[in-house]
Scaffold this motif. Structure first.
Motif, short mmCIF file in Angstrom:
data_model
loop_
_atom_site.label_atom_id
_atom_site.label_comp_id
_atom_site.label_asym_id
_atom_site.label_seq_id
_atom_site.Cartn_x
_atom_site.Cartn_y
_atom_site.Cartn_z
N SER A 17 0.86 -1.16 -0.02
CA SER A 17 0.02 -0.21 0.00
C SER A 17 0.74 1.25 -0.03
O SER A 17 0.27 2.18 0.44
CB SER A 17 -0.91 0.21 1.28
OG SER A 17 -1.27 -1.26 1.45
N LEU A 18 2.08 1.15 -0.45
CA LEU A 18 2.62 2.35 -0.50
C LEU A 18 3.98 2.13 -1.26
O LEU A 18 4.31 1.18 -1.69
CB LEU A 18 3.32 2.90 0.45
CG LEU A 18 3.79 2.01 1.70
CD1 LEU A 18 5.13 1.99 1.54
CD2 LEU A 18 3.59 2.88 3.02
N LEU A 19 4.34 3.55 -2.02
CA LEU A 19 5.09 3.48 -2.98
C LEU A 19 6.30 3.95 -2.80
O LEU A 19 6.61 4.74 -2.00
CB LEU A 19 4.39 3.91 -3.92
CG LEU A 19 5.46 3.74 -5.36
CD1 LEU A 19 5.63 2.33 -5.45
CD2 LEU A 19 4.88 4.64 -6.19
N ALA A 20 6.61 3.08 -3.37
CA ALA A 20 7.71 3.57 -3.56
C ALA A 20 8.15 2.51 -4.64
O ALA A 20 8.26 1.31 -4.34
CB ALA A 20 8.64 4.51 -4.08
N CYS A 21 7.46 4.33 -4.35
CA CYS A 21 7.78 4.51 -5.49
C CYS A 21 7.64 5.70 -6.07
O CYS A 21 6.74 6.24 -6.02
CB CYS A 21 7.27 3.39 -6.05
SG CYS A 21 7.47 2.19 -5.74
N ALA A 312 7.86 6.64 8.95
CA ALA A 312 9.69 6.70 9.02
C ALA A 312 9.79 6.14 7.54
O ALA A 312 10.72 6.72 6.93
CB ALA A 312 10.12 5.82 9.81
N HIS A 313 9.18 5.32 7.05
CA HIS A 313 9.65 4.64 5.77
C HIS A 313 9.68 5.75 4.44
O HIS A 313 10.27 5.78 3.71
CB HIS A 313 8.61 3.35 5.43
CG HIS A 313 8.63 2.99 4.33
ND1 HIS A 313 9.17 1.43 3.90
CD2 HIS A 313 8.01 3.16 3.07
CE1 HIS A 313 8.94 1.09 2.59
NE2 HIS A 313 8.13 2.41 2.00
N GLU A 314 8.45 6.42 4.74
CA GLU A 314 8.04 7.44 3.60
C GLU A 314 9.01 8.62 3.66
O GLU A 314 9.46 8.95 2.79
CB GLU A 314 6.53 8.22 3.77
CG GLU A 314 5.34 7.20 3.52
CD GLU A 314 5.50 6.48 2.26
OE1 GLU A 314 5.91 7.18 1.43
OE2 GLU A 314 4.95 5.21 2.30
N LEU A 315 9.45 8.90 4.77
CA LEU A 315 10.65 9.91 5.20
C LEU A 315 12.03 9.44 4.49
O LEU A 315 12.70 9.93 3.75
CB LEU A 315 10.79 10.32 6.52
CG LEU A 315 9.64 11.18 7.12
CD1 LEU A 315 10.03 11.44 8.49
CD2 LEU A 315 9.83 12.61 6.37
N GLY A 316 12.11 7.89 4.54
CA GLY A 316 13.42 7.51 3.85
C GLY A 316 13.21 7.55 2.17
O GLY A 316 14.01 7.70 1.88
N HIS A 317 11.88 7.54 1.76
CA HIS A 317 11.75 7.78 0.33
C HIS A 317 11.89 9.24 0.17
O HIS A 317 12.64 9.58 -0.87
CB HIS A 317 10.61 7.57 -0.12
CG HIS A 317 10.06 5.94 -0.26
ND1 HIS A 317 10.94 5.06 -0.70
CD2 HIS A 317 8.92 5.40 0.31
CE1 HIS A 317 10.29 3.89 -0.88
NE2 HIS A 317 9.15 4.01 -0.18
N PHE A 318 11.71 10.06 0.80
CA PHE A 318 11.82 11.40 0.62
C PHE A 318 13.21 11.84 0.58
O PHE A 318 13.54 12.58 -0.18
CB PHE A 318 11.05 12.45 1.85
CG PHE A 318 10.97 13.84 1.65
CD1 PHE A 318 10.08 14.43 0.79
CD2 PHE A 318 11.99 14.72 1.61
CE1 PHE A 318 9.70 15.87 0.75
CE2 PHE A 318 12.04 16.08 1.69
CZ PHE A 318 10.98 16.67 0.98
N TYR A 322 15.27 3.91 -1.84
CA TYR A 322 14.56 3.10 -2.50
C TYR A 322 14.30 1.89 -1.66
O TYR A 322 14.78 1.54 -0.52
CB TYR A 322 15.09 2.52 -3.73
CG TYR A 322 15.24 3.47 -4.86
CD1 TYR A 322 14.16 3.81 -5.59
CD2 TYR A 322 16.17 4.36 -4.80
CE1 TYR A 322 14.18 5.10 -6.62
CE2 TYR A 322 16.29 5.52 -5.74
CZ TYR A 322 15.51 5.73 -6.59
OH TYR A 322 15.48 6.71 -7.39
N HIS A 323 13.11 1.03 -1.99
CA HIS A 323 12.79 -0.15 -1.20
C HIS A 323 14.18 -0.94 -1.24
O HIS A 323 14.70 -1.20 -2.36
CB HIS A 323 11.62 -0.91 -1.95
CG HIS A 323 10.50 -0.36 -1.65
ND1 HIS A 323 9.37 -0.45 -2.45
CD2 HIS A 323 9.94 0.68 -0.35
CE1 HIS A 323 8.22 0.40 -1.87
NE2 HIS A 323 8.72 0.98 -0.89
N SER A 324 14.48 -1.59 -0.18
CA SER A 324 15.49 -2.40 -0.12
C SER A 324 15.33 -3.69 -1.03
O SER A 324 16.55 -4.12 -1.72
CB SER A 324 15.62 -3.34 1.29
OG SER A 324 14.49 -3.47 2.06
ZN LIG Z 1 7.70 2.52 0.25
#
Ligand SMILES: [Zn+2]
Length: 375
Positions: A17-21, A312-318, A322-324
């Motif tokens: 349910s989220l992206l990353a993308c 926290a995951h979304e801030l990682g994208h920001f 990328y996804h591991s």
């Molecule tokens: Zn993601």
């Protein structure tokens, strides 16, 4: 975008349910965080093959570099080549899709304007200098455009002398009436605490520097990689953005609506571009409503622990991660990340925890992350 990649992407979203993308005749605008000593190149034009000339970034004393590139509204572009001082090519061509999977330095497609924070410490020695070319992409299909056009591109770069050991990042919460956080400052503070628990291992501390309400935010917002008008509109009533501050928008129902694949899917969180800080809808978006609970459902009471982990995951994208491992099997380019990591494509899983040293380095390289003293 190839059908298979489209499918992989949408599948990713369905589960996790989220992206990353600049140019033309408009005057050059300063890069986004005013005051920083950005260096600028003369604006260039995309040629008949859709490519800019090679732009040289000279050697610098430092550990990483951020690029800021701006073209014209409605123009999409991507890094088309990246060659280091030794003549080694890290990016050879534009690839269809939201980001390059075959490149040795991965970057995402840009719409109008974007920040590219180039990694360091994974082989690419940016401080020795390099050349970069950008190429036009079709915003509708995310495929390379090989025709020329009038659009111009303005490039600036910001070397970072040292990646801080610990960093601090400023946040602003923009809270709609659809969010469980609205009218509950104690919940906002608790979310911030849990978020800092998630980020501590990465050496990153976030501070909440402003909160504003979004009284007119839509109940439902649909968007896609380059269809971001709905997300941008969510911030319409907000006070002007703060310098070097990430907006976290607590919206209503958020639906990723891929025009090439399947029905729209609800997301648990969304960051429009891996590598935030410039361009349309540059923020982190969190849902407030469940998409299937209209008509009396009200704000969804997500458990704060899980919500903080997704944030926290979304801030990682920001901040450029990328996804591991993407759901189609594409691994990130960091040498020390395994699948079990907070940047797992399914961050809600219990085993998806923690950050690797290379991820930490990437997070702390983003120009919006300021050095922080040891606690
Ligand atoms: Zn993601």
């Amino acid at each position: 975008m190839t059908p298979s990649r489209t499918r992989a992407f949408a599948t990713c979203l369905a589960f996790v349910s989220l992206l990353a993308c600049a140019g033309g005749d408009t005057p050059p605008r300063a890069p986004p965080d005013g005051g920083a000593p950005w260096l600028t190149a003369e604006p260039v034009a995309f040629g008949a093959d859709g490519l800019t000339p090679a732009l040289s970034i000279p050697p610098f004393a430092g550990e990483s570099v951020a690029l800021w590139a701006r073209s014209e509204p409605g123009t999409c572009f991507a890094v088309a080549s990246l060659e280091d001082a030794q003549g080694r090519a890290w990016v050879r061509q534009r690839e269809a899709g939201p980001y390059c999977t075959g490149c040795e330095v991965r970057t995402s497609i840009a719409q109008e304007e974007a920040l590219f924070v180039l990694p360091s410490g994974e082989g690419f020695a940016s401080h020795e200098g390099f050349t970069v070319r950008f190429g036009l992409m079709a915003c509708e299909t995310l495929t390379p455009l090989r025709t020329g056009g009038a659009p111009r591109l303005q490039l600036a770069w910001l070397p970072r002398e040292r990646i801080p050991e610990r960093g601090r990042l400023s946040l602003r919460f923009l809270v709609s009436r659809h969010s469980m956080l609205q009218g509950h400052p104690e919940r906002q503070r608790e979310l911030l605490e849990r978020l800092n628990d998630e980020l501590a291992e990465a050496g990153l501390e976030v501070t909440l520097d402003a909160v504003a309400e979004l009284p007119d935010a839509a109940e439902e917002t649909r968007f896609w990689t380059t269809e971001l008008a709905g997300l941008s509109a969510l911030r319409d009533g907000a006070p002007p953005a703060l310098d070097m501050t990430v907006d976290v928008v607590f919206a209503g129902c958020l639906l990723y609506d891929d025009p090439f694949f399947g029905p729209p899917v609800p997301v648990e969180g969304f960051t429009p571009r891996v590598g935030g800080g410039a361009g349309p809808a540059s923020a982190v978006f969190m849902p407030g409503l469940r998409c299937d609970a209209f008509g009396g459902g009200g704000p969804a009471p997500w458990p704060l622990n899980a919500y903080a982990k997704v944030l926290a995951h979304e801030l990682g994208h920001f901040l450029g991660i990328y996804h591991s491992v993407e759901t189609d099997g594409t691994a990130d380019l960091l040498s020390d990340t395994g699948e079990l990591n907070i940047m797992n494509a399914h961050p809600s899983r219990a085993a998806a925890r923690g950050w690797s040293p290379a991820q930490r380095r990437q997070l702390l390289s983003h120009p919006w992350v300021r050095p922080a003293p040891r606690p």
